[in-house]
Motif scaffolding. Sequence first.
Motif, mmCIF file in Angstrom:
data_model
loop_
_atom_site.group_PDB
_atom_site.id
_atom_site.type_symbol
_atom_site.label_atom_id
_atom_site.label_comp_id
_atom_site.label_asym_id
_atom_site.label_seq_id
_atom_site.Cartn_x
_atom_site.Cartn_y
_atom_site.Cartn_z
ATOM 1 N N UNK A 41 0.809 -1.229 0.000
ATOM 2 C CA UNK A 41 0.000 0.000 0.000
ATOM 3 C C UNK A 41 0.834 1.267 0.000
ATOM 4 N N UNK A 42 1.972 1.232 -0.680
ATOM 5 C CA UNK A 42 2.825 2.419 -0.718
ATOM 6 C C UNK A 42 2.202 3.490 -1.614
ATOM 7 N N UNK A 43 2.726 4.727 -1.493
ATOM 8 C CA UNK A 43 2.180 5.826 -2.296
ATOM 9 C C UNK A 43 3.314 6.622 -2.950
ATOM 10 N N UNK A 45 4.921 9.362 -2.231
ATOM 11 C CA UNK A 45 6.075 9.798 -1.425
ATOM 12 C C UNK A 45 7.036 8.623 -1.217
ATOM 13 N N UNK A 46 6.453 7.438 -1.034
ATOM 14 C CA UNK A 46 7.301 6.242 -0.901
ATOM 15 C C UNK A 46 8.095 5.987 -2.183
ATOM 16 N N UNK A 48 9.288 8.174 -4.159
ATOM 17 C CA UNK A 48 10.462 9.057 -4.118
ATOM 18 C C UNK A 48 11.554 8.458 -3.224
ATOM 19 N N UNK A 49 11.123 7.906 -2.093
ATOM 20 C CA UNK A 49 12.094 7.297 -1.184
ATOM 21 C C UNK A 49 12.786 6.101 -1.842
ATOM 22 N N UNK A 52 15.426 7.282 -4.234
ATOM 23 C CA UNK A 52 16.625 7.688 -3.494
ATOM 24 C C UNK A 52 17.372 6.447 -2.993
#
Lengths: 92, 348
Positions: A41-43, A45-46, A48-49, A52
Motif C-alpha cells: 500500500x505504498x504511495x 512519497x514512498x 520518491x524514497x 533515493x
Amino acid sequence: MQTMNELMDQLKRQIIERLNLKDHTPKDIGDDAPLFVEGLGLDSIDALELIVLLQQEYNIKLSRAEDGPKVFHSVRTMAEYITEHSPEKTTA
Amino acid sequence: MKVYIRSAGNISPQHSLDKELFLGHRIAQGGSRMTALEPDYTHFVDAKMIRRMSRIVKMGVAAAMECLRAGGIQMPEAIITGTAYGCLEDTGIFLRRMIDNKEELLSPTAFIQSTHNTVGAQIALLLKCHGYNNTIVHRGFSFENALMDARLLLQEGADNILTGAVDEITADSHAILSRFGIYKKEMHGPGIPEDQKKGTVAGEGASFFLLTHQAQGALAEIRHLETIYKPKHFGDVENRIQQLLLESSLTIDDVDLVITGHNGDPAHDEIDIYLSDTIFRNKTTFPFKQLSGEYPTASGFALWLTSGLIGGQKAPEWFPAIPLPLKHILICNHDLNAHHALYLISAC
C-alpha cells in the motif's frame, strides 16, 4: 557474489527501514507482491524514497520516469532492475 | 465578540492528555530539558499514517484529536496552528542526509514533513477537512497570533475553530540553543531551579483548543488577549494589565489566580519579581513552566491549565490554595522576556 534471493531479502530490509514500516518483517513482503496500492500500500512519497534508495544504496539512477511503475512493481522487479543496471552482477 | 473554549487537548511533560487525571500525578523532570510524555498514538492515528510522522506531528495530531473528541465535534470549520520552531526533527534529518550525501540526495519524506505547516496539514488530511488552514510562525507570539486569527474567523461567522500551539525540543536544537545560553548548563532537580544562574529549562508540548462563540457547555471564555513586545519598562506591563482589567470592568481584586511565565532565568524573571511586588502583591500566583518547561508557544500549556481549572472548578491537591468558584484567571506569560502575552480567562 550476491544471489537474486539474497538481493531481494536485502531490499526488503532496506525498504522496511527506509519507509519506517515498523510492523513489517521481510517475511511479510512477498517477492512478487505489488508494492503500491495493493500489497504494502505504498504511495507517491514512498516512490520518491525508493528512487533515493536505488541511488544511494546501489548507485543506480532511474533514467526514465515512465519506467517507475514497472521497476517498482514488486521486490523482484526492483531486484531485476538492480541486477541489470548494477556494475556488480548477481547470480541467478 | 466573545470567544469561548469548548474543549482542549494537551500533550506536555505532564500526564495532561488524561482529562480525568488533570495533573493529579505531577511529574517532576530534572535536568535542563523537560520531555513530553507521549501516549500510544495508535489510539489517535491510523498505524499506516504514523510511520511518516515525527514526534511533534504525532503530538500535535493527538492533542487535536483529543480536543475534538472532548468537544464532541468531528469536523472543525478551520484549523489554525501556532509554532515557532516547526518540525525540527525532520529538518535535522533531511539536513544531515544532505550533508552525508554531499548535497546530491534529499530525503523526500523528512524534507516534505519539515515545513512548519505539517502539523495543521496532517490534522486536515486525517479529518478530510477542506476548510481554512493556516499556520502562524511568529516566535513567542505564534500561538497568540493563531488565537487572533481564530477570533477574526469567529467574527466573520465561522464556528468551532481548532486552534493550537506546538513546539518540540530535539537533541540538536537543545544543544544549539544551549550554546546561546538559553538553557541552564548544570543538571538540576525537578522543576524550574531558582539558582540565580543564567538560563532556563527547555520544554515542549502540543495544545489544541476548540474555539466557539457559544457559551453553552464551554470550559471558559477568552475575555482578553494582548501582546507586548519588549516592553521598555516593567511599569508598561503593569499599566497594560490595569488597562486590560479596566476594559473588562474588573480590578485586580477580581482576579482569583495569576498564572505566570516565570522561567528561572534571573535575566528574564525580573519582570515577574516586579509584578509580584506591585500589582500581584497579595495575589495567588502559579509559575506554570515548572510543569511544561520554556518554549515559545508555552502559553498554550498555560491556557490549557487555566481552562481546565476554570472549566472543572477544581485544582490538583498539590496546587496552591485558590478560591472557589474561580471566576477570573490572568495569564501573564513571557517568552525569554521579549514576547509578553496577557490573557484574561473567565468562567462562562
